[in-house]
Write an enzyme that holds these catalytic residues in place. Structure first.
Site, PDB file in Angstrom:
ATOM      1  N   ILE A 177      -6.780  -3.207   4.189  1.00 17.46           N
ATOM      2  CA  ILE A 177      -6.910  -3.164   2.661  1.00 17.46           C
ATOM      3  C   ILE A 177      -7.196  -1.860   2.527  1.00 17.46           C
ATOM      4  O   ILE A 177      -7.979  -1.094   3.332  1.00 17.46           O
ATOM      5  CB  ILE A 177      -8.090  -4.095   2.355  1.00 17.46           C
ATOM      6  CG1 ILE A 177      -7.945  -5.490   2.525  1.00 17.46           C
ATOM      7  CG2 ILE A 177      -8.479  -3.847   1.007  1.00 17.46           C
ATOM      8  CD1 ILE A 177      -6.707  -6.090   1.961  1.00 17.46           C
ATOM      9  N   THR A 225      -6.340   2.534   5.225  1.00 16.90           N
ATOM     10  CA  THR A 225      -6.641   1.186   5.155  1.00 16.90           C
ATOM     11  C   THR A 225      -7.968   1.101   6.119  1.00 16.90           C
ATOM     12  O   THR A 225      -8.139   1.545   6.988  1.00 16.90           O
ATOM     13  CB  THR A 225      -5.695   0.232   5.395  1.00 16.90           C
ATOM     14  OG1 THR A 225      -5.310   0.235   6.695  1.00 16.90           O
ATOM     15  CG2 THR A 225      -4.529   0.397   4.162  1.00 16.90           C
ATOM     16  N   ASP A 226      -8.568  -0.138   6.000  1.00 20.74           N
ATOM     17  CA  ASP A 226      -9.573  -0.530   6.901  1.00 20.74           C
ATOM     18  C   ASP A 226      -8.749  -1.525   7.970  1.00 20.74           C
ATOM     19  O   ASP A 226      -7.591  -1.464   7.785  1.00 20.74           O
ATOM     20  CB  ASP A 226     -10.666  -1.372   6.197  1.00 20.74           C
ATOM     21  CG  ASP A 226     -10.189  -2.724   5.476  1.00 20.74           C
ATOM     22  OD1 ASP A 226      -9.114  -3.096   5.728  1.00 20.74           O
ATOM     23  OD2 ASP A 226     -11.114  -2.995   4.639  1.00 20.74           O
ATOM     24  N   THR A 227      -9.547  -1.990   8.775  1.00 25.29           N
ATOM     25  CA  THR A 227      -9.138  -2.862   9.950  1.00 25.29           C
ATOM     26  C   THR A 227      -8.321  -4.025   9.407  1.00 25.29           C
ATOM     27  O   THR A 227      -7.590  -4.570  10.074  1.00 25.29           O
ATOM     28  CB  THR A 227      -9.949  -3.107  11.164  1.00 25.29           C
ATOM     29  OG1 THR A 227     -11.121  -4.095  10.299  1.00 25.29           O
ATOM     30  CG2 THR A 227     -10.480  -1.937  11.666  1.00 25.29           C
ATOM     31  N   GLY A 228      -8.771  -4.452   8.413  1.00 24.67           N
ATOM     32  CA  GLY A 228      -8.013  -5.526   7.561  1.00 24.67           C
ATOM     33  C   GLY A 228      -6.656  -5.358   6.954  1.00 24.67           C
ATOM     34  O   GLY A 228      -5.990  -6.215   6.285  1.00 24.67           O
TER      35      GLY A 228
END
Length: 149
Positions: free
Chosen positions: A26, A21-24
């Protein structure tokens, strides 16, 4: 991509980890391609074949030639995904599959994948007969067959 609802389906469970995932939280879009690859490998394994053995014993690698992907909804950290794989067509040197990544019954990504067989120097070769036969048997009446491509 032309997913056939009545075609036999192989399902592989995939958990989304932080690294996906990314930092969010997602899932990064390219990771769906990894999930699809794992699912195709598990389908072959369940049919009695491993990619490493096909390469070592037959000198044949199964490579992605084409992918189309429709991204509809994101997966998130800790989601338990299901990758559904259907064999659409088996030809002499190629295999066409439809794959859908789902979470809680909702389609997240739909992919159409064309696989091509190549030898150890990257030249096209035919699908090993026993692998071809197993894929056709798995797909049953839903699969198109041919000797081209």
């Amino acid at each position: 991509m032309s997913e056939t609802a009545d075609a036999p389906c192989h399902e592989t469970a995939i958990r989304v980890y932080y690294e996906d995932t990314d930092t969010g939280g997602i899932v990064y879009y390219a990771n769906y391609l990894k999930y699809a690859e794992r699912a195709r490998s598990e389908l072959l394994r369940d049919l009695g074949f491993e990619n490493s053995a096909i390469l070592a014993q037959k000198g044949v690698a199964i490579a992605v030639r084409r992918v189309t992907a429709d991204y509809m909804k994101p997966a998130r950290l800790d989601d338990l995904l299901t990758v559904a794989t259907r064999v659409r067509a088996v030809h002499g040197a190629t295999v066409e599959m439809d794959q859908v990544v789902r979470c809680d019954g909702a389609d997240l990504v739909r992919m159409g994948v064309t696989l091509a067989c190549i030898n150890t120097v990257g030249r096209p070769v035919r699908l090993p007969p026993e692998v071809r036969g197993a894929l056709i048997e798995f797909a049953g009446d839903a699969v198109g067959t041919g000797t081209d491509g």
